[in-house]
Design a protein around this motif. Structure first.
Motif, PDB file in Angstrom:
ATOM      1  N   GLU A 127       0.888  -1.142  -0.022  1.00  0.00           N
ATOM      2  CA  GLU A 127       0.022   0.108  -0.045  1.00  0.00           C
ATOM      3  C   GLU A 127       0.815   1.409   0.020  1.00  0.00           C
ATOM      4  OE1 GLU A 127      -3.474   0.395   2.570  1.00  0.00           O
ATOM      5  OE2 GLU A 127      -3.279  -1.874   2.922  1.00  0.00           O
ATOM      6  N   MET A 128       1.944   1.217   0.759  1.00  0.00           N
ATOM      7  CA  MET A 128       2.945   2.420   0.856  1.00  0.00           C
ATOM      8  C   MET A 128       3.720   2.649  -0.257  1.00  0.00           C
ATOM      9  SD  MET A 128       1.838   3.915   3.701  1.00  0.00           S
ATOM     10  CE  MET A 128       3.054   5.475   3.720  1.00  0.00           C
ATOM     11  N   ALA A 129       4.101   1.537  -0.775  1.00  0.00           N
ATOM     12  CA  ALA A 129       4.726   1.443  -2.209  1.00  0.00           C
ATOM     13  C   ALA A 129       3.854   2.196  -3.324  1.00  0.00           C
ATOM     14  CB  ALA A 129       5.143   0.334  -2.788  1.00  0.00           C
ATOM     15  N   LEU A 130       2.544   1.855  -3.343  1.00  0.00           N
ATOM     16  CA  LEU A 130       1.682   2.455  -4.458  1.00  0.00           C
ATOM     17  C   LEU A 130       1.561   4.000  -4.346  1.00  0.00           C
ATOM     18  CD1 LEU A 130      -0.809  -0.394  -4.396  1.00  0.00           C
ATOM     19  CD2 LEU A 130       0.118   0.450  -6.406  1.00  0.00           C
ATOM     20  N   LEU A 131       1.790   4.342  -2.948  1.00  0.00           N
ATOM     21  CA  LEU A 131       1.679   6.069  -2.997  1.00  0.00           C
ATOM     22  C   LEU A 131       2.639   6.711  -3.632  1.00  0.00           C
ATOM     23  CD1 LEU A 131       0.082   5.909   0.723  1.00  0.00           C
ATOM     24  CD2 LEU A 131      -1.085   6.139  -1.511  1.00  0.00           C
ATOM     25  N   THR A 132       3.787   5.918  -4.083  1.00  0.00           N
ATOM     26  CA  THR A 132       4.613   6.523  -5.028  1.00  0.00           C
ATOM     27  C   THR A 132       4.108   6.988  -6.213  1.00  0.00           C
ATOM     28  OG1 THR A 132       6.462   5.295  -4.025  1.00  0.00           O
ATOM     29  CG2 THR A 132       6.970   6.360  -6.047  1.00  0.00           C
ATOM     30  N   LEU A 133       3.153   6.247  -6.741  1.00  0.00           N
ATOM     31  CA  LEU A 133       2.533   6.640  -8.057  1.00  0.00           C
ATOM     32  C   LEU A 133       1.399   7.611  -8.146  1.00  0.00           C
ATOM     33  CD1 LEU A 133       1.656   2.965  -8.915  1.00  0.00           C
ATOM     34  CD2 LEU A 133       3.689   4.391  -9.751  1.00  0.00           C
ATOM     35  N   TRP A 134       1.171   8.166  -9.305  1.00  0.00           N
ATOM     36  CA  TRP A 134       0.002   9.410  -9.250  1.00  0.00           C
ATOM     37  C   TRP A 134      -1.193   8.296  -9.281  1.00  0.00           C
ATOM     38  CZ3 TRP A 134       2.953  11.798 -13.959  1.00  0.00           C
ATOM     39  CH2 TRP A 134       4.021  12.385 -13.610  1.00  0.00           C
ATOM     40  N   LYS A 135      -2.370   9.072  -9.080  1.00  0.00           N
ATOM     41  CA  LYS A 135      -3.605   8.591  -9.270  1.00  0.00           C
ATOM     42  C   LYS A 135      -3.835   7.834 -10.544  1.00  0.00           C
ATOM     43  CE  LYS A 135      -8.511   9.204  -8.393  1.00  0.00           C
ATOM     44  NZ  LYS A 135      -9.451  10.187  -7.683  1.00  0.00           N
ATOM     45  N   SER A 136      -3.492   8.659 -11.599  1.00  0.00           N
ATOM     46  CA  SER A 136      -3.726   7.987 -13.126  1.00  0.00           C
ATOM     47  C   SER A 136      -3.018   6.762 -13.345  1.00  0.00           C
ATOM     48  CB  SER A 136      -3.336   9.201 -14.227  1.00  0.00           C
ATOM     49  OG  SER A 136      -1.952   9.361 -13.950  1.00  0.00           O
ATOM     50  N   GLU A 137      -1.776   6.686 -12.822  1.00  0.00           N
ATOM     51  CA  GLU A 137      -1.070   5.518 -12.800  1.00  0.00           C
ATOM     52  C   GLU A 137      -1.700   4.188 -11.996  1.00  0.00           C
ATOM     53  OE1 GLU A 137       3.484   7.734 -13.287  1.00  0.00           O
ATOM     54  OE2 GLU A 137       2.675   7.224 -11.434  1.00  0.00           O
ATOM     55  N   MET A 138      -2.040   4.584 -10.993  1.00  0.00           N
ATOM     56  CA  MET A 138      -2.793   3.389 -10.177  1.00  0.00           C
ATOM     57  C   MET A 138      -4.135   3.014 -10.891  1.00  0.00           C
ATOM     58  SD  MET A 138      -2.881   4.457  -6.035  1.00  0.00           S
ATOM     59  CE  MET A 138      -1.815   5.716  -5.507  1.00  0.00           C
ATOM     60  N   LEU A 139      -4.676   3.851 -11.481  1.00  0.00           N
ATOM     61  CA  LEU A 139      -6.096   3.617 -12.349  1.00  0.00           C
ATOM     62  C   LEU A 139      -5.577   2.611 -13.229  1.00  0.00           C
ATOM     63  CD1 LEU A 139      -8.045   6.906 -12.271  1.00  0.00           C
ATOM     64  CD2 LEU A 139      -8.666   4.671 -11.147  1.00  0.00           C
ATOM     65  N   SER A 140      -4.328   2.935 -13.877  1.00  0.00           N
ATOM     66  CA  SER A 140      -3.865   1.979 -15.207  1.00  0.00           C
ATOM     67  C   SER A 140      -3.793   0.588 -14.751  1.00  0.00           C
ATOM     68  CB  SER A 140      -2.691   2.603 -15.754  1.00  0.00           C
ATOM     69  OG  SER A 140      -1.534   2.492 -15.066  1.00  0.00           O
ATOM     70  N   ILE A 141      -3.221   0.526 -13.126  1.00  0.00           N
ATOM     71  CA  ILE A 141      -2.873  -1.072 -12.983  1.00  0.00           C
ATOM     72  C   ILE A 141      -4.271  -1.705 -12.877  1.00  0.00           C
ATOM     73  CG2 ILE A 141      -2.327  -2.379 -10.730  1.00  0.00           C
ATOM     74  CD1 ILE A 141      -0.046  -0.018 -10.171  1.00  0.00           C
ATOM     75  N   LEU A 142      -5.219  -0.901 -12.233  1.00  0.00           N
ATOM     76  CA  LEU A 142      -6.556  -1.251 -12.177  1.00  0.00           C
ATOM     77  C   LEU A 142      -7.298  -1.506 -13.577  1.00  0.00           C
ATOM     78  CD1 LEU A 142      -8.037   0.665  -9.260  1.00  0.00           C
ATOM     79  CD2 LEU A 142      -7.589  -1.847  -9.207  1.00  0.00           C
ATOM     80  N   ASP A 143      -6.979  -0.945 -14.232  1.00  0.00           N
ATOM     81  CA  ASP A 143      -7.483  -1.158 -15.764  1.00  0.00           C
ATOM     82  C   ASP A 143      -8.957  -1.013 -15.941  1.00  0.00           C
ATOM     83  OD1 ASP A 143      -6.965  -1.270 -18.491  1.00  0.00           O
ATOM     84  OD2 ASP A 143      -7.152  -3.648 -18.611  1.00  0.00           O
ATOM     85  N   GLU A 144      -9.493  -0.009 -15.143  1.00  0.00           N
ATOM     86  CA  GLU A 144     -10.512   0.139 -15.107  1.00  0.00           C
ATOM     87  C   GLU A 144     -11.078   1.655 -14.549  1.00  0.00           C
ATOM     88  OE1 GLU A 144     -12.593  -1.609 -11.213  1.00  0.00           O
ATOM     89  OE2 GLU A 144     -11.634  -3.168 -12.571  1.00  0.00           O
ATOM     90  N   GLN A 145     -12.036   2.312 -15.250  1.00  0.00           N
ATOM     91  CA  GLN A 145     -12.200   3.902 -14.504  1.00  0.00           C
ATOM     92  C   GLN A 145     -13.425   3.760 -13.637  1.00  0.00           C
ATOM     93  OE1 GLN A 145     -10.191   6.321 -15.707  1.00  0.00           O
ATOM     94  NE2 GLN A 145      -8.940   4.548 -16.202  1.00  0.00           N
ATOM     95  N   ARG A 146     -13.907   2.927 -13.222  1.00  0.00           N
ATOM     96  CA  ARG A 146     -15.085   3.086 -12.397  1.00  0.00           C
ATOM     97  C   ARG A 146     -14.583   3.454 -10.869  1.00  0.00           C
ATOM     98  NH1 ARG A 146     -16.426  -2.283  -9.375  1.00  0.00           N
ATOM     99  NH2 ARG A 146     -14.707  -3.429  -9.800  1.00  0.00           N
ATOM    100  N   HIS A 147     -13.480   3.563 -10.723  1.00  0.00           N
ATOM    101  CA  HIS A 147     -12.891   4.092  -9.304  1.00  0.00           C
ATOM    102  C   HIS A 147     -12.134   5.459  -9.572  1.00  0.00           C
ATOM    103  CE1 HIS A 147     -13.645   0.176  -7.335  1.00  0.00           C
ATOM    104  NE2 HIS A 147     -13.055  -0.562  -8.458  1.00  0.00           N
TER     105      HIS A 147
END
Length: 186
Positions: A127-147
């Motif tokens: 979780e903390m490592a993910l906070l290095t990313l921008w929100k748009s980058e996190m959304l690309s991991i999810l590969d969905e825009q509903r969040h």
């Protein structure tokens, strides 16, 4: 002669670029854990490797505070410092941190000596490592825009619950490489 962060950083980046296993990209001053710490140099291979630099006049004890954030964010961490800090570095750095010493040779070139190699960090927190990313980058991991209206903390929790550490670390690294390549084009 005193070795300052700027000179060590420059020589370290050259060393990383010239080694046989070249990084895909190198980032200067990457903010981690929502900006609570700034990693001096991050080499991006299949996973990110954080290099924290402490020059001869820096306070090596600062790694005690910074290290908590690096330990959460990176699976590999190395302290790059000078001979005058070696004893303190060995005493305060976790055993899984690598330690390198920067020295100046007779021709005023910087050389690096490995005291110990970095091992896989057992304190890595997805979780903390993910906070290095921008929100748009996190959304690309999810590969969905509903969040897309959800906060970054929620996204980090959602992503980390569905990925293994090594897979997630690799995903983060790939996104940081993409970010650096996009910056280079601009």
């Amino acid at each position: 002669m005193r070795l300052y962060d700027k000179r060590i950083r420059s020589a370290l980046k050259v060393k990383l670029h010239n080694q046989s296993s070249k990084p895909k990209a190198i980032i200067d001053e990457l903010q981690v854990c929502n900006g609570n710490a700034i990693a001096d140099v991050v080499a991006l291979y299949n996973e990110a490797h954080c290099y924290e630099i402490k020059g001869s006049t820096d306070k090596v004890e600062r790694v005690l505070t910074q290290g908590r954030y690096y330990n959460s964010s990176f699976r590999k961490i190395t302290l790059v410092t000078t001979q005058n800090h070696l004893e303190k570095a060995l005493a305060i750095c976790p055993d899984f941190w690598g330690i390198m010493i920067a020295t100046e040779d007779s021709t005023s070139n910087l050389r690096f000596r490995h005291i110990r190699g970095a091992k896989v960090n057992p304190e890595f927190c997805k979780e903390m490592a993910l906070l290095t990313l921008w929100k748009s980058e996190m959304l690309s991991i999810l590969d969905e825009q509903r969040h897309k209206r959800k906060p970054r903390d929620f996204l980090a929790q959602l992503i980390s619950s569905n990925k293994k550490k090594i897979e997630l670390s690799s995903n983060i690294c790939d996104l940081l490489v993409t970010r650096e390549l996009e910056k280079a084009v601009c």
